[in-house]
Enzyme design. Structure first.
Site, PDB file in Angstrom:
ATOM      1  N   LYS A  33       3.687 -51.823  66.695  1.00  0.00           N
ATOM      2  CA  LYS A  33       5.056 -51.721  66.184  1.00  0.00           C
ATOM      3  C   LYS A  33       5.219 -52.599  64.945  1.00  0.00           C
ATOM      4  O   LYS A  33       5.713 -52.158  63.920  1.00  0.00           O
ATOM      5  CB  LYS A  33       6.037 -52.143  67.291  1.00  0.00           C
ATOM      6  CG  LYS A  33       7.471 -52.114  66.875  1.00  0.00           C
ATOM      7  CD  LYS A  33       8.398 -52.442  68.034  1.00  0.00           C
ATOM      8  CE  LYS A  33       9.815 -52.640  67.516  1.00  0.00           C
ATOM      9  NZ  LYS A  33      10.772 -52.973  68.553  1.00  0.00           N
TER      10      LYS A  33
ATOM     11  N   GLU B 138      -4.284 -59.622  67.815  1.00  0.00           N
ATOM     12  CA  GLU B 138      -5.357 -58.926  68.536  1.00  0.00           C
ATOM     13  C   GLU B 138      -5.627 -57.565  67.903  1.00  0.00           C
ATOM     14  O   GLU B 138      -6.775 -57.164  67.669  1.00  0.00           O
ATOM     15  CB  GLU B 138      -4.988 -58.713  70.010  1.00  0.00           C
ATOM     16  CG  GLU B 138      -4.909 -59.970  70.838  1.00  0.00           C
ATOM     17  CD  GLU B 138      -3.496 -60.549  70.893  1.00  0.00           C
ATOM     18  OE1 GLU B 138      -2.726 -60.365  69.922  1.00  0.00           O
ATOM     19  OE2 GLU B 138      -3.179 -61.207  71.903  1.00  0.00           O
TER      20      GLU B 138
ATOM     21  N   GLY C  44       8.792 -52.388  72.346  1.00  0.00           N
ATOM     22  CA  GLY C  44       7.361 -52.126  72.537  1.00  0.00           C
ATOM     23  C   GLY C  44       7.046 -51.543  73.910  1.00  0.00           C
ATOM     24  O   GLY C  44       6.329 -50.551  74.033  1.00  0.00           O
ATOM     25  N   ARG C  45       7.624 -52.142  74.952  1.00  0.00           N
ATOM     26  CA  ARG C  45       7.289 -51.677  76.308  1.00  0.00           C
ATOM     27  C   ARG C  45       8.014 -50.395  76.673  1.00  0.00           C
ATOM     28  O   ARG C  45       7.847 -49.865  77.764  1.00  0.00           O
ATOM     29  CB  ARG C  45       7.575 -52.787  77.316  1.00  0.00           C
ATOM     30  CG  ARG C  45       8.964 -53.373  77.252  1.00  0.00           C
ATOM     31  CD  ARG C  45       9.039 -54.678  78.018  1.00  0.00           C
ATOM     32  NE  ARG C  45      10.325 -55.360  77.858  1.00  0.00           N
ATOM     33  CZ  ARG C  45      10.615 -56.208  76.878  1.00  0.00           C
ATOM     34  NH1 ARG C  45       9.725 -56.460  75.936  1.00  0.00           N
ATOM     35  NH2 ARG C  45      11.781 -56.807  76.820  1.00  0.00           N
TER      36      ARG C  45
ATOM     37  N   GLU D 119       8.109 -58.327  81.434  1.00  0.00           N
ATOM     38  CA  GLU D 119       8.484 -58.749  80.084  1.00  0.00           C
ATOM     39  C   GLU D 119       9.990 -58.536  79.874  1.00  0.00           C
ATOM     40  O   GLU D 119      10.621 -59.248  79.094  1.00  0.00           O
ATOM     41  CB  GLU D 119       7.669 -57.975  79.027  1.00  0.00           C
ATOM     42  CG  GLU D 119       7.674 -58.642  77.668  1.00  0.00           C
ATOM     43  CD  GLU D 119       6.645 -58.079  76.703  1.00  0.00           C
ATOM     44  OE1 GLU D 119       5.578 -58.683  76.519  1.00  0.00           O
ATOM     45  OE2 GLU D 119       6.909 -57.001  76.128  1.00  0.00           O
TER      46      GLU D 119
ATOM     47  N   HIS E  60      -7.653 -52.395 102.261  1.00  0.00           N
ATOM     48  CA  HIS E  60      -8.840 -53.157 102.668  1.00  0.00           C
ATOM     49  C   HIS E  60      -8.932 -54.475 101.916  1.00  0.00           C
ATOM     50  O   HIS E  60      -9.997 -55.093 101.882  1.00  0.00           O
ATOM     51  CB  HIS E  60     -10.095 -52.311 102.444  1.00  0.00           C
ATOM     52  CG  HIS E  60     -10.081 -51.065 103.264  1.00  0.00           C
ATOM     53  ND1 HIS E  60     -10.576 -51.005 104.552  1.00  0.00           N
ATOM     54  CD2 HIS E  60      -9.561 -49.844 103.017  1.00  0.00           C
ATOM     55  CE1 HIS E  60     -10.386 -49.796 105.044  1.00  0.00           C
ATOM     56  NE2 HIS E  60      -9.768 -49.070 104.124  1.00  0.00           N
TER      57      HIS E  60
ATOM     58  N   LYS F  16       1.424 -67.644  71.350  1.00  0.00           N
ATOM     59  CA  LYS F  16       0.862 -67.070  70.108  1.00  0.00           C
ATOM     60  C   LYS F  16       0.769 -68.144  69.035  1.00  0.00           C
ATOM     61  O   LYS F  16      -0.234 -68.255  68.325  1.00  0.00           O
ATOM     62  CB  LYS F  16       1.771 -65.953  69.581  1.00  0.00           C
ATOM     63  CG  LYS F  16       1.757 -64.671  70.377  1.00  0.00           C
ATOM     64  CD  LYS F  16       2.611 -63.638  69.631  1.00  0.00           C
ATOM     65  CE  LYS F  16       2.913 -62.443  70.495  1.00  0.00           C
ATOM     66  NZ  LYS F  16       3.858 -61.509  69.894  1.00  0.00           N
TER      67      LYS F  16
HETATM   68  O1  F6P Z   1       3.573 -60.096  72.592  1.00  0.00           O
HETATM   69  C1  F6P Z   1       4.343 -59.169  73.237  1.00  0.00           C
HETATM   70  C2  F6P Z   1       4.528 -57.948  72.408  1.00  0.00           C
HETATM   71  O2  F6P Z   1       5.433 -58.193  71.388  1.00  0.00           O
HETATM   72  C3  F6P Z   1       4.987 -56.778  73.269  1.00  0.00           C
HETATM   73  O3  F6P Z   1       6.340 -56.768  73.488  1.00  0.00           O
HETATM   74  C4  F6P Z   1       4.465 -55.627  72.500  1.00  0.00           C
HETATM   75  O4  F6P Z   1       4.420 -54.475  73.283  1.00  0.00           O
HETATM   76  C5  F6P Z   1       3.103 -56.149  72.106  1.00  0.00           C
HETATM   77  O5  F6P Z   1       3.310 -57.512  71.821  1.00  0.00           O
HETATM   78  C6  F6P Z   1       2.453 -55.459  70.950  1.00  0.00           C
HETATM   79  O6  F6P Z   1       3.219 -55.547  69.794  1.00  0.00           O
HETATM   80  P1  F6P Z   1       2.937 -54.622  68.545  1.00  0.00           P
HETATM   81  O7  F6P Z   1       3.142 -53.203  68.969  1.00  0.00           O
HETATM   82  O8  F6P Z   1       3.908 -55.056  67.502  1.00  0.00           O
HETATM   83  O9  F6P Z   1       1.517 -54.849  68.107  1.00  0.00           O
END
Ligand code: F6P
Length: 553
Positions: A214, A220, A276-277, A362, A393, A517
């Site tokens: 987003k 990452e 995002g979620r 979240e 199990h 972060k």
């Molecule tokens: O760190 C949490 C977050 O902001 C989530 O809410 C989001 O889904 C994820 O990181 C990834 O963010 P982006 O889509 O901006 O890379």
């Protein structure tokens, strides 16, 4: 922003409806599910709902008609319906970020009107869906050619959190609807092993990277995307030109996408009013759409929309997300339940609970209310669970005989997916026999008398007794189709919404992920400097524990 703050609203735990629930809980005392079923033999049919394709049985909950009435009174007093309507209208109910919350617009029909700041966003939603459709069809038909002229056969989605969990979960869920000739993989972890394992057996000439972010700033994702670009260019022995045919972006941030070197023609857009979620039915679903095809993807959106309409219009007595949300409030507040298990009896839902973890935790992992005041009540539970009989199990022992109250959702299907080989279809009955047996055992347990009657020696009776009274919701559908998946996810989205509304928290921000972060950004250069042998970690202002750990590393 202020109009959406809960000004004038009494603190939740000072509301008369809250106190009434507390008193009612005391009166309920140790009333067992056995007693509740004995009192009302019709409970197994009466405490059920049918919404679209989903059949919900909530009879195995520690509730009576009075409980449900009082919970609905609490919902009314806390303004759940008003906040819901404000969300659907596009008001900025995410107050800490001053944003609208409009994932429901992502699945609105073409002729719907949903306005943000006076502008109808539905045409833009459908324009992106159409662009995704055209692209997905090209890839599926082998017409999107890589840099060397070969058709794309592999799709690697790179994203994390909401830009990974949704499409990865749905790809697994709908695997039987996917084009089996395409290889689709999901890379999220910044551990280089994730990307390595995803691409090591792929032919770069046939590989498309879908960079899902987003913000397009998530460390990452940008790190993995950069490594993927290096891998591609090395494998193809090519210059930057190859990127255009092998990289597309899903983002709200055109500037950053261009900075990365992806042509914004190859960018699929979404908007800041999509959290995002809550985003996988936006452009973030592109990898899924390529895998299952645009028609199936749109069936899924229709499933979401069906549940949206149900949530928006169904009366409180038969409103499924409202009911599930309130049940969670009930257990958190008055039974001190700390966690919630989601147990899908479907191998295809193997990532479903992981997806829900972000959606729920979240959203509702908050400890201050909308006005910034510390809450004095439980908020979101720890969500956990794994699919099928495996958990039986492993950890079901604790649910059956441990000391904790763990409400659980059991999700199952009347028949296996269409392409399961005939010889394996019979196993479905065994799977579902376990499903029904577990909810039965959890609810009704086994009394000491029943254990004794089986001839068990007295000293073993306590060990073989099952207390029962473990609350469960059963969710059944005929089959796991794209539409059913959409209905299920929207059900949980709105359940989370209801809880956030009652608890008076902002379910749509996630400030809690920021600190880690920032600290990682500070620590990372220390580690790389140490690797280069230039500097000692002791020179950095780290706490004593972290400094020692860095030294060990
Ligand atoms: O760190 C949490 C977050 O902001 C989530 O809410 C989001 O889904 C994820 O990181 C990834 O963010 P982006 O889509 O901006 O890379």
């Amino acid at each position: 922003m202020s109009e959406n703050k809960a000004e004038g609203r009494a603190r939740l735990n000072r509301m008369p409806q809250w106190s009434a629930l507390g008193k009612h809980r005391e009166q309920l005392g140790e009333t067992s599910l056995r007693e509740l079923f004995a009192e009302d033999p019709a409970r197994g049919t009466g405490y059920t709902l049918q919404v679209g394709d989903l059949y919900l049985d909530y009879s195995k909950h520690l509730v009576t008609d009075e409980t449900l009435t009082r919970l609905r009174e609490l919902a009314a007093a806390t303004g759940v319906a008003e906040l819901r309507d404000a969300m659907f209208r596009g008001e900025k109910i995410n107050t800490t970020e001053d944003r609208a919350v409009l994932h429901t617009a992502l699945r609105a029909p073409r002729d719907a009107v949903v306005e943000v700041d006076g502008e109808n966003v539905v045409p833009a939603v459908h324009a992106v869906l159409d662009k995704m459709t055209a692209f997905a069809e090209k890839v599926r038909a082998g017409e999107w050619l890589g840099h060397t002229g070969r058709p794309i056969r592999n799709v690697v989605n790179i994203g994390i959190g909401g830009s990974d969990l949704g499409p990865a979960m749905a790809y697994e869920a709908l695997r039987s609807f996917t084009d089996r000739d395409l290889t689709v993989r999901f890379v999220s972890n910044v551990d280089g092993a994730d990307l390595h394992e995803a691409v090591r057996d792929l032919d770069a000439a046939e590989t498309l990277f879908v960079i899902a972010s987003k913000t397009f700033t998530t460390i990452e994702t940008i790190t993995n995307a950069t490594s993927a670009r290096n891998w591609l260019l090395t494998e193809l022995k090519s210059d930057q030109d190859a990127v255009a045919k092998h990289f597309v972006a899903l983002s709200t941030n055109a500037e950053k996408v261009a900075d990365f070197g992806i042509d914004t023609e190859n960018m699929f857009e979404f908007w800041d009013w999509v959290g995002g979620r809550y985003s996988f039915d936006s452009a973030i679903g592109l990898s899924l759409m390529i895998a299952v095809g645009p028609d199936r993807f749109r069936e899924m959106l229709d499933g979401f929309h069906l549940m949206d309409e149900h949530f928006r219009t169904a009366p409180p007595e038969s409103n499924a997300p409202l009911l599930l949300g309130l049940l969670g409030v009930w257990y958190g507040a008055f039974f001190d339940a700390q966690s919630h298990a989601v147990l899908p009896y479907s191998h295809y839902l193997s990532r479903f609970t992981a997806y829900l973890q972000q959606l729920d935790m979240e959203s509702n992992g908050k400890s201050v209310d909308r006005d910034g005041e510390p809450v004095e009540w439980q908020t979101g539970p720890v969500v956990w669970g794994t699919p099928g009989t495996n958990g039986q199990h492993a950890y079901y022992q604790l649910i059956h005989q441990g000391t904790k109250v763990i409400p659980a959702d059991f999700i199952g299907f009347g028949r296996p997916v269409a392409d399961l080989p005939h010889r394996l279809i019979a196993q479905h009955d065994l799977l579902m026999a376990n499903f029904f047996a577990q909810t039965q055992a959890l609810a009704f347990g086994k009394t000491p008398e029943e254990v004794r009657a089986e001839g068990v020696p007295d000293d073993l009776v306590p060990h073989k007794t099952f207390r029962g009274n473990h609350p469960t919701t059963t969710i059944l559908a005929e089959s796991l189709t794209p539409s059913v998946l959409g209905q299920l996810i929207a059900l949980y989205e709105h359940k989370v919404f209801v809880q956030g509304a009652v608890w008076n928290i902002d379910s749509f921000d996630q400030w809690g992920v920021e600190l880690g972060k920032v600290l990682a950004k500070e620590i990372e250069p220390i580690l790389t400097q140490i690797d280069g042998g230039r500097e000692s970690p002791a020179d950095k202002p780290l706490d004593a524990s972290t400094a020692e750990l860095v030294e060990k590393y």
